[in-house]
Design a protein around this motif. Structure first.
Motif, PDB file in Angstrom:
ATOM      1  N   GLN A 171       0.917  -1.171   0.056  1.00  0.00           N
ATOM      2  CA  GLN A 171      -0.123  -0.107   0.100  1.00  0.00           C
ATOM      3  C   GLN A 171       0.751   1.095  -0.006  1.00  0.00           C
ATOM      4  O   GLN A 171       1.973   1.290   0.782  1.00  0.00           O
ATOM      5  CB  GLN A 171      -0.777  -0.058   1.083  1.00  0.00           C
ATOM      6  CG  GLN A 171      -1.790   1.143   1.368  1.00  0.00           C
ATOM      7  CD  GLN A 171      -2.708   1.242   2.546  1.00  0.00           C
ATOM      8  OE1 GLN A 171      -3.574   0.414   2.560  1.00  0.00           O
ATOM      9  NE2 GLN A 171      -2.624   2.279   3.485  1.00  0.00           N
ATOM     10  N   ALA A 172       0.531   2.427  -0.764  1.00  0.00           N
ATOM     11  CA  ALA A 172       1.125   3.496  -0.840  1.00  0.00           C
ATOM     12  C   ALA A 172       0.123   4.716  -0.610  1.00  0.00           C
ATOM     13  O   ALA A 172      -0.803   4.544  -1.276  1.00  0.00           O
ATOM     14  CB  ALA A 172       1.878   3.907  -1.974  1.00  0.00           C
ATOM     15  N   GLU A 173       0.381   5.530   0.101  1.00  0.00           N
ATOM     16  CA  GLU A 173      -0.656   6.446   0.507  1.00  0.00           C
ATOM     17  C   GLU A 173      -0.245   7.876   0.799  1.00  0.00           C
ATOM     18  O   GLU A 173       0.772   7.831   1.433  1.00  0.00           O
ATOM     19  CB  GLU A 173      -1.358   6.034   1.824  1.00  0.00           C
ATOM     20  CG  GLU A 173      -2.700   6.965   2.245  1.00  0.00           C
ATOM     21  CD  GLU A 173      -3.376   6.513   3.414  1.00  0.00           C
ATOM     22  OE1 GLU A 173      -4.329   5.466   3.433  1.00  0.00           O
ATOM     23  OE2 GLU A 173      -3.168   6.855   4.520  1.00  0.00           O
ATOM     24  N   VAL A 174      -0.910   8.886   0.430  1.00  0.00           N
ATOM     25  CA  VAL A 174      -0.844  10.419   0.802  1.00  0.00           C
ATOM     26  C   VAL A 174      -2.159  10.633   1.515  1.00  0.00           C
ATOM     27  O   VAL A 174      -3.306  10.540   0.852  1.00  0.00           O
ATOM     28  CB  VAL A 174      -0.663  11.115  -0.317  1.00  0.00           C
ATOM     29  CG1 VAL A 174      -0.332  12.659   0.212  1.00  0.00           C
ATOM     30  CG2 VAL A 174       0.612  10.759  -1.186  1.00  0.00           C
ATOM     31  N   ARG A 175      -1.979  11.167   2.686  1.00  0.00           N
ATOM     32  CA  ARG A 175      -3.127  11.591   3.651  1.00  0.00           C
ATOM     33  C   ARG A 175      -3.159  13.089   3.948  1.00  0.00           C
ATOM     34  O   ARG A 175      -1.937  13.378   4.791  1.00  0.00           O
ATOM     35  CB  ARG A 175      -3.000  10.679   4.782  1.00  0.00           C
ATOM     36  CG  ARG A 175      -4.407  10.799   5.899  1.00  0.00           C
ATOM     37  CD  ARG A 175      -4.285   9.762   6.725  1.00  0.00           C
ATOM     38  NE  ARG A 175      -4.418   8.560   6.578  1.00  0.00           N
ATOM     39  CZ  ARG A 175      -5.733   7.828   6.856  1.00  0.00           C
ATOM     40  NH1 ARG A 175      -6.633   8.253   7.392  1.00  0.00           N
ATOM     41  NH2 ARG A 175      -5.852   6.598   6.169  1.00  0.00           N
ATOM     42  N   TRP A 176      -4.197  13.837   3.529  1.00  0.00           N
ATOM     43  CA  TRP A 176      -4.025  15.344   4.015  1.00  0.00           C
ATOM     44  C   TRP A 176      -4.834  15.398   5.490  1.00  0.00           C
ATOM     45  O   TRP A 176      -5.923  14.894   5.745  1.00  0.00           O
ATOM     46  CB  TRP A 176      -4.802  16.123   3.014  1.00  0.00           C
ATOM     47  CG  TRP A 176      -3.980  16.265   1.919  1.00  0.00           C
ATOM     48  CD1 TRP A 176      -3.007  17.283   1.693  1.00  0.00           C
ATOM     49  CD2 TRP A 176      -3.736  15.509   0.611  1.00  0.00           C
ATOM     50  NE1 TRP A 176      -2.458  17.325   0.486  1.00  0.00           N
ATOM     51  CE2 TRP A 176      -2.839  16.138  -0.245  1.00  0.00           C
ATOM     52  CE3 TRP A 176      -4.439  14.070   0.352  1.00  0.00           C
ATOM     53  CZ2 TRP A 176      -2.357  15.627  -1.477  1.00  0.00           C
ATOM     54  CZ3 TRP A 176      -3.863  13.771  -0.906  1.00  0.00           C
ATOM     55  CH2 TRP A 176      -3.129  14.396  -1.741  1.00  0.00           C
ATOM     56  N   ARG A 177      -4.228  15.998   6.580  1.00  0.00           N
ATOM     57  CA  ARG A 177      -4.797  15.825   7.985  1.00  0.00           C
ATOM     58  C   ARG A 177      -4.889  17.521   8.215  1.00  0.00           C
ATOM     59  O   ARG A 177      -4.047  18.505   8.149  1.00  0.00           O
ATOM     60  CB  ARG A 177      -3.702  15.412   8.914  1.00  0.00           C
ATOM     61  CG  ARG A 177      -3.587  13.827   8.688  1.00  0.00           C
ATOM     62  CD  ARG A 177      -2.632  13.387   9.593  1.00  0.00           C
ATOM     63  NE  ARG A 177      -2.360  14.068  11.091  1.00  0.00           N
ATOM     64  CZ  ARG A 177      -1.649  13.399  11.778  1.00  0.00           C
ATOM     65  NH1 ARG A 177      -0.872  12.374  11.815  1.00  0.00           N
ATOM     66  NH2 ARG A 177      -1.479  13.953  13.092  1.00  0.00           N
ATOM     67  N   PHE A 178      -5.986  17.602   8.485  1.00  0.00           N
ATOM     68  CA  PHE A 178      -6.507  19.164   9.016  1.00  0.00           C
ATOM     69  C   PHE A 178      -6.619  19.115  10.525  1.00  0.00           C
ATOM     70  O   PHE A 178      -7.678  18.722  10.811  1.00  0.00           O
ATOM     71  CB  PHE A 178      -7.874  19.522   8.457  1.00  0.00           C
ATOM     72  CG  PHE A 178      -7.555  19.685   7.018  1.00  0.00           C
ATOM     73  CD1 PHE A 178      -7.565  20.994   6.393  1.00  0.00           C
ATOM     74  CD2 PHE A 178      -7.890  18.572   5.907  1.00  0.00           C
ATOM     75  CE1 PHE A 178      -7.240  21.191   4.845  1.00  0.00           C
ATOM     76  CE2 PHE A 178      -7.791  18.937   4.623  1.00  0.00           C
ATOM     77  CZ  PHE A 178      -7.447  20.137   4.177  1.00  0.00           C
ATOM     78  N   ASP A 179      -5.452  19.077  11.097  1.00  0.00           N
ATOM     79  CA  ASP A 179      -5.261  19.145  12.438  1.00  0.00           C
ATOM     80  C   ASP A 179      -5.456  20.442  13.244  1.00  0.00           C
ATOM     81  O   ASP A 179      -4.939  21.355  13.084  1.00  0.00           O
ATOM     82  CB  ASP A 179      -3.966  18.601  12.974  1.00  0.00           C
ATOM     83  CG  ASP A 179      -3.607  17.161  12.447  1.00  0.00           C
ATOM     84  OD1 ASP A 179      -4.551  16.247  12.210  1.00  0.00           O
ATOM     85  OD2 ASP A 179      -2.327  16.772  12.076  1.00  0.00           O
ATOM     86  N   GLU A 180      -6.344  20.532  14.523  1.00  0.00           N
ATOM     87  CA  GLU A 180      -6.661  21.591  14.852  1.00  0.00           C
ATOM     88  C   GLU A 180      -5.664  21.867  15.888  1.00  0.00           C
ATOM     89  O   GLU A 180      -5.129  21.097  16.538  1.00  0.00           O
ATOM     90  CB  GLU A 180      -8.133  21.852  15.528  1.00  0.00           C
ATOM     91  CG  GLU A 180      -8.609  23.109  16.184  1.00  0.00           C
ATOM     92  CD  GLU A 180      -9.869  22.796  16.850  1.00  0.00           C
ATOM     93  OE1 GLU A 180     -10.139  23.275  18.094  1.00  0.00           O
ATOM     94  OE2 GLU A 180     -10.868  22.515  16.107  1.00  0.00           O
TER      95      GLU A 180
END
Length: 200
Positions: A171-180
Motif C-alpha cells: 500500500q502507498a498513501e498520501v493523507r491530508w490532515r487538517f489538525d486543529e
C-alpha cells in the motif's frame, strides 16, 4: 470450425492462466469454468471474494506545517469491507517531530492521532485505488514546557493497494490532515506512507 473453437478456447485459457501464475493474487481472485453445451464449449471466468477484514502497517514521513519539517512516522490501520467498493477504517498513527522553536535545545513533539473513516475503492484485480475521509482526535505532546493539546482532526487519504496474494499486499498513501491547533486554526499536515496490507 470445431478445431478453430478449440484453438480459441486454449488461447483464452492460456491468456488467463499465464498472468495468474505470474501474479498469485489474480489466480486466487479468478476461477475458470469450462462447460460443454450442444454448440461447443463455453468459458466463464468468475471473480473470487476478497477478504472482509484487513490490517495495514505503514511507515513514512509526516510534513508538520507548524515547523515546516518532515518527521518520521508509523501507522496501524484496520479495515472492514462493507461492499466491494466501500471500506471502513479505524486507525492510529504516531510521529516524532521537532517542537516549535526548539532548534537550540532539541526538544521533540510527539504527534499521535486516532481516526475512524470510510473509503471508496475501485476493486480492480491488479491494483485497488481508493480515496476516503476520516475524523478523530490528534494530540501534540511537546517536551520542555509541556504544551500538550488534544484536538479534532479531519483526514483525507488517497492511495493504492497492490495485491501480492489473497492475504498480502502493498500500500502507498498520501493523507491530508487538517489538525486543529491550540489557537483553533487548522494546520494542514500531510502523511506520505508505504506499508504492508494483511487480509483475513
Amino acid at each position: 470450425m470445431r478445431h478453430l473453437r478449440s484453438i480459441v478456447l486454449l488461447v483464452t485459457v492460456a491468456a488467463i492462466a499465464i498472468p495468474t501464475t505470474i501474479v498469485p493474487s489474480v489466480a486466487s481472485a479468478q476461477r475458470v469454468t469450462v462447460r460443454r453445451d450442444r454448440d461447443g464449449m463455453n468459458l466463464r471466468v468468475q471473480r473470487g471474494r476478497a477478504p472482509n477484514r484487513d490490517v495495514t502497517l505503514a511507515v513514512g514521513v509526516l510534513h508538520d506545517q507548524l515547523t515546516d519539517d518532515y518527521a518520521p512516522m508509523a501507522a496501524l490501520r484496520a479495515g472492514w469491507r462493507i461492499r466491494t467498493w466501500l471500506r471502513s477504517e479505524l486507525g492510529v498513527s504516531y510521529a516524532l517531530a521537532d517542537a516549535a522553536g526548539a532548534a537550540a535545545d532539541g526538544d521533540h513533539a510527539h504527534l499521535a492521532s486516532t481516526v475512524v473513516g470510510m473509503q471508496a475503492v475501485l476493486p480492480w484485480p491488479m491494483v485497488e485505488p481508493y480515496a476516503g475521509a476520516a475524523v478523530g482526535l490528534t494530540g501534540r505532546f511537546e517536551e520542555g514546557d509541556g504544551r500538550n493539546t488534544v484536538r479534532p482532526t479531519i483526514q483525507f487519504p488517497v492511495g493504492l493497494r497492490v495485491p501480492i496474494n489473497p492475504r498480502l499486499g502493498l500500500q502507498a498513501e498520501v493523507r491530508w490532515r487538517f489538525d486543529e491547533q491550540r489557537s483553533g486554526a487548522s494546520a494542514v499536515n500531510r502523511e506520505h506512507t508505504v506499508g504492508l496490507h494483511f487480509g483475513f
